[in-house]
Design an enzyme around this catalytic site. Structure first.
Site, PDB file in Angstrom:
ATOM      1  CE  LYS A   2      19.009  25.047  34.879  1.00  0.00           C
ATOM      2  NZ  LYS A   2      17.654  25.293  34.309  1.00  0.00           N
ATOM      3  CG  ASP A  49      16.715  18.724  30.756  1.00  0.00           C
ATOM      4  OD1 ASP A  49      15.834  19.570  30.971  1.00  0.00           O
ATOM      5  OD2 ASP A  49      17.072  17.887  31.605  1.00  0.00           O
ATOM      6  CG  HIS A 101      18.786  17.566  39.099  1.00  0.00           C
ATOM      7  ND1 HIS A 101      19.687  17.872  38.109  1.00  0.00           N
ATOM      8  CD2 HIS A 101      17.618  18.152  38.745  1.00  0.00           C
ATOM      9  CE1 HIS A 101      19.084  18.603  37.178  1.00  0.00           C
ATOM     10  NE2 HIS A 101      17.834  18.800  37.543  1.00  0.00           N
TER      11      HIS A 101
END
Length: 263
Positions: A37, A42, A151
């Site tokens: 993602k 990440d 998030h």
């Protein structure tokens, strides 16, 4: 679907060493596809893991999922966030890998799915992380956040509470402003974690109404809590334009805790 998953701490990227161990555990010699993602931590960590894996003789490829049309940049990303399309990428690319297709072709299929997918999310409440123990952002009663990230990242705007039909209108129109489906679409109506399944199916009916009004054909629909945000109340909509080959891979048998059909 996936042969391995690398979870980090809550709302935090996993670390490269963990990713390399996972890649080594599942590598059959044909290579490993990283599905990432689009969040800065990440992306950086998976890029580092790919270099480390290559040093160990593991061939890797990466597909970046960036389907969220709500905002271009956010607190944690450069570019669009990765959200509900992750499920489509994992299922379809996973089916291609299960057939023994080579890594470059599996990666190309994954990128095609991502490029043909768009998502939009809405929050009716904030989420609470274990470390904080209280809502991660302030969302007053009677208001909602249009375009929220998984998030809790802020979206386009806040408004007074809307009906499910109004939310479906706003969400689908936001997606269709960014894509013009020429093929039937896969539809994911995804819960953020705390929305009852009954309400998600009611919302799904409104999403289908809007798509029918816009002349968009639906090939398959999936409803449930899949790409969640802990205990957030809300939902997201993901549409993916699909051709016969992608639909064949979507329909291929799957047996996981979250998805199961054709077995």
């Amino acid at each position: 679907m996936l042969s391995a998953a690398c979870p980090g701490e809550v709302f935090t990227s996993p670390v490269p060493d963990q990713m390399v161990r996972a890649a080594a555990a599942v590598d059959s010699g044909a290579g490993v596809l990283f599905i990432v993602k689009n969040y800065t931590g990440d992306v950086l960590n998976f890029d580092m893991a790919a270099e480390l894996a290559e040093d160990e003789g593991i061939q890797t490829a990466k597909v970046l999922v960036n389907d969220d049309v709500a905002v271009t940049d956010s607190l944690y990303t450069a570019g669009r966030r990765g959200t509900g399309a992750t499920l489509f990428v994992e299922k379809i690319a996973g089916a291609a890998a299960a057939e023994g297709q080579p890594l470059d072709r599996v990666a190309a299929t994954a990128r095609q799915v991502n490029e043909n997918s768009r998502s939009f999310g809405v929050a009716l409440s904030a989420c609470t992380t274990p470390a904080k123990g209280s809502p991660t952002f302030d969302l007053p009663p009677g208001e909602l956040e249009l375009g929220v990230g998984i998030h809790g990242e802020p979206g386009r705007e806040r408004r007074a509470m809307m009906t499910s039909g109004e939310i479906a209108d706003f969400s689908v129109h936001a997606i269709l402003e960014d894509m013009t489906p020429r093929n039937p679409v896969l539809v994911l109506v995804n819960g953020m974690g705390a929305t009852p399944l009954l309400e998600l199916y009611g919302f799904n009916a409104e999403v289908h109404r809007v798509l029918a009004e816009r002349g968009v054909a639906v090939a398959r629909t999936l409803v449930g809590n899949y790409v969640t945000s802990l205990d957030m109340a809300g939902a997201s909509v993901t549409l993916c334009q699909i051709d016969e080959e992608l639909l064949r891979l979507w329909d291929a048998p799957v047996k996981t805790p979250g998805l199961r059909w054709g077995m």
